[in-house]
Design a protein around this motif. Structure first.
Motif, mmCIF file in Angstrom:
data_model
loop_
_atom_site.group_PDB
_atom_site.id
_atom_site.type_symbol
_atom_site.label_atom_id
_atom_site.label_comp_id
_atom_site.label_asym_id
_atom_site.label_seq_id
_atom_site.Cartn_x
_atom_site.Cartn_y
_atom_site.Cartn_z
ATOM 1 N N PRO A 81 0.811 -1.211 0.000
ATOM 2 C CA PRO A 81 0.000 0.000 0.000
ATOM 3 C C PRO A 81 0.848 1.266 0.000
ATOM 4 O O PRO A 81 2.008 1.250 0.417
ATOM 5 C CB PRO A 81 -0.755 -0.110 1.327
ATOM 6 N N SER A 128 0.842 5.881 -1.210
ATOM 7 C CA SER A 128 0.235 6.983 -1.961
ATOM 8 C C SER A 128 0.718 6.974 -3.414
ATOM 9 O O SER A 128 -0.020 7.328 -4.323
ATOM 10 C CB SER A 128 0.595 8.332 -1.342
ATOM 11 N N PHE A 129 1.982 6.659 -3.608
ATOM 12 C CA PHE A 129 2.574 6.561 -4.956
ATOM 13 C C PHE A 129 2.300 7.823 -5.771
ATOM 14 O O PHE A 129 1.810 7.753 -6.899
ATOM 15 C CB PHE A 129 2.060 5.318 -5.700
ATOM 16 N N GLY A 134 12.312 3.727 -5.693
ATOM 17 C CA GLY A 134 12.280 3.103 -4.366
ATOM 18 C C GLY A 134 11.047 2.223 -4.213
ATOM 19 O O GLY A 134 11.130 1.092 -3.736
ATOM 20 N N ILE A 153 10.753 -2.166 -4.031
ATOM 21 C CA ILE A 153 10.007 -2.925 -3.016
ATOM 22 C C ILE A 153 8.954 -3.819 -3.693
ATOM 23 O O ILE A 153 8.799 -4.996 -3.353
ATOM 24 C CB ILE A 153 9.329 -1.961 -1.996
ATOM 25 N N LYS A 163 5.832 -3.392 3.395
ATOM 26 C CA LYS A 163 6.225 -1.990 3.464
ATOM 27 C C LYS A 163 7.735 -1.861 3.286
ATOM 28 O O LYS A 163 8.483 -2.749 3.707
ATOM 29 C CB LYS A 163 5.864 -1.381 4.835
ATOM 30 N N GLY A 164 8.143 -0.759 2.699
ATOM 31 C CA GLY A 164 9.577 -0.482 2.582
ATOM 32 C C GLY A 164 10.002 0.365 3.766
ATOM 33 O O GLY A 164 9.290 1.294 4.149
ATOM 34 N N ARG A 179 12.835 2.910 5.134
ATOM 35 C CA ARG A 179 14.012 3.711 4.778
ATOM 36 C C ARG A 179 14.770 4.035 6.062
ATOM 37 O O ARG A 179 15.134 3.140 6.802
ATOM 38 C CB ARG A 179 13.567 4.979 4.049
ATOM 39 N N GLU A 217 5.581 3.432 10.985
ATOM 40 C CA GLU A 217 5.312 2.100 10.414
ATOM 41 C C GLU A 217 5.043 1.068 11.508
ATOM 42 O O GLU A 217 4.202 0.194 11.356
ATOM 43 C CB GLU A 217 6.493 1.642 9.541
ATOM 44 N N ALA A 264 14.916 -0.654 2.518
ATOM 45 C CA ALA A 264 15.170 0.072 1.268
ATOM 46 C C ALA A 264 16.578 -0.248 0.792
ATOM 47 O O ALA A 264 17.480 -0.470 1.604
ATOM 48 C CB ALA A 264 15.041 1.567 1.521
ATOM 49 N N ASN A 286 18.291 3.992 -2.536
ATOM 50 C CA ASN A 286 16.945 4.586 -2.420
ATOM 51 C C ASN A 286 16.601 5.036 -1.010
ATOM 52 O O ASN A 286 15.484 5.445 -0.742
ATOM 53 C CB ASN A 286 15.881 3.562 -2.848
ATOM 54 N N LEU A 339 15.068 8.396 -0.807
ATOM 55 C CA LEU A 339 14.185 8.759 -1.922
ATOM 56 C C LEU A 339 12.720 8.705 -1.495
ATOM 57 O O LEU A 339 12.275 7.736 -0.908
ATOM 58 C CB LEU A 339 14.456 7.757 -3.059
HETATM 59 P P1 ADP Z 1 6.247 8.270 0.095
HETATM 60 O O1 ADP Z 1 6.729 8.263 1.520
HETATM 61 O O2 ADP Z 1 7.314 8.331 -0.912
HETATM 62 O O3 ADP Z 1 5.093 9.202 -0.153
HETATM 63 P P2 ADP Z 1 4.305 6.139 -0.028
HETATM 64 O O4 ADP Z 1 3.364 6.578 1.021
HETATM 65 O O5 ADP Z 1 3.779 6.095 -1.406
HETATM 66 O O6 ADP Z 1 5.680 6.854 -0.085
HETATM 67 O O7 ADP Z 1 4.916 4.741 0.387
HETATM 68 C C1 ADP Z 1 4.488 3.480 0.002
HETATM 69 C C2 ADP Z 1 5.437 2.452 0.563
HETATM 70 O O8 ADP Z 1 6.670 2.525 -0.138
HETATM 71 C C3 ADP Z 1 5.795 2.626 2.042
HETATM 72 O O9 ADP Z 1 5.937 1.346 2.604
HETATM 73 C C4 ADP Z 1 7.130 3.317 2.002
HETATM 74 O O10 ADP Z 1 7.886 3.066 3.138
HETATM 75 C C5 ADP Z 1 7.739 2.667 0.775
HETATM 76 N N1 ADP Z 1 8.751 3.491 0.172
HETATM 77 C C6 ADP Z 1 8.631 4.755 -0.243
HETATM 78 N N2 ADP Z 1 9.801 5.186 -0.755
HETATM 79 C C7 ADP Z 1 10.687 4.161 -0.624
HETATM 80 C C8 ADP Z 1 12.071 3.998 -0.929
HETATM 81 N N3 ADP Z 1 12.787 4.977 -1.448
HETATM 82 N N4 ADP Z 1 12.638 2.793 -0.683
HETATM 83 C C9 ADP Z 1 11.903 1.811 -0.128
HETATM 84 N N5 ADP Z 1 10.612 1.915 0.211
HETATM 85 C C10 ADP Z 1 10.012 3.070 -0.036
#
Ligand code: ADP
Length: 161
Positions: A7, A9-10, A16, A20, A87-88, A90, A98, A119, A123, A126
């Motif tokens: 999940p 916002s993307f 990054g 994931i 979830k990623g 960082r 998280e 991450a 990244n 990022l």
């Molecule tokens: P952002 O923080 O960039 O707005 P999102 O809310 O879209 O990101 O995050 C969606 C998922 O992707 C989350 O689990 C977030 O931790 C992970 N994520 C975002 N950017 C990175 C990155 N550079 N490397 C690894 N995971 C990431």
């Protein structure tokens, strides 16, 4: 068949996120990338439909689909029979939030596990907001986002569409 949900916002998808998503696709049978609206979080640059389309253009793995949902994540997980939320992670700054989310989701729906993937080094710092800031100020975002969609982001940042 084990299904996982990635999940976020993307807004917009970055390298990054893609890292994931692709690593999750190697671990699980099916992955659903779930674009959440999170309207309270910030003013978005791309609409939900635009974010879905940007994601679909860059995801190459065959076992990944993109969807959207504006309800409770665990409710969606239950409906889809998902076993994991991926979830990623960082820097440490992601951790508190998280961890809190993972514990909340676990207490709401114990059958779904939150799985954290670290991450990749390149990244680590990022984020979508960083991409938007750099791009809006005229910087080069080519090493932050997939090449296929960089022109769309440049256009939006310049206010051309
Ligand atoms: P952002 O923080 O960039 O707005 P999102 O809310 O879209 O990101 O995050 C969606 C998922 O992707 C989350 O689990 C977030 O931790 C992970 N994520 C975002 N950017 C990175 C990155 N550079 N490397 C690894 N995971 C990431």
């Amino acid at each position: 068949m084990k299904t996982a949900i990635c999940p976020g916002s993307f807004d917009p998808v970055t390298l990054g996120h893609l890292d994931i998503i692709e690593r999750a696709a190697d671990i699980f049978d099916n992955v659903i990338v779930l674009v959440m609206s999170n309207s309270s979080k910030y003013q978005s640059m791309f609409t939900i439909d635009e974010r879905i389309s940007l994601l679909e253009r860059c995801i190459k793995s065959k076992n990944v689909v993109v969807d959207t949902y504006d309800g409770l994540l665990v409710q969606y997980a239950k409906e889809k029979g998902a076993v994991a939320i991926v979830k990623g992670l960082r820097a440490m700054s992601d951790f508190d939030y998280e961890f809190q989310q993972a514990l909340t989701n676990k207490s709401l729906y114990p059958d779904v596990e939150t799985v954290f993937l670290t991450a990749s080094g390149k990244n680590m710092f990022l984020s979508s907001s960083m991409v938007k800031e750099v791009c809006t100020l005229g910087g080069d975002i080519n090493s932050f986002v997939p090449a296929d969609i960089a022109p769309d982001i440049y256009k939006r940042c310049k206010g051309d569409n």
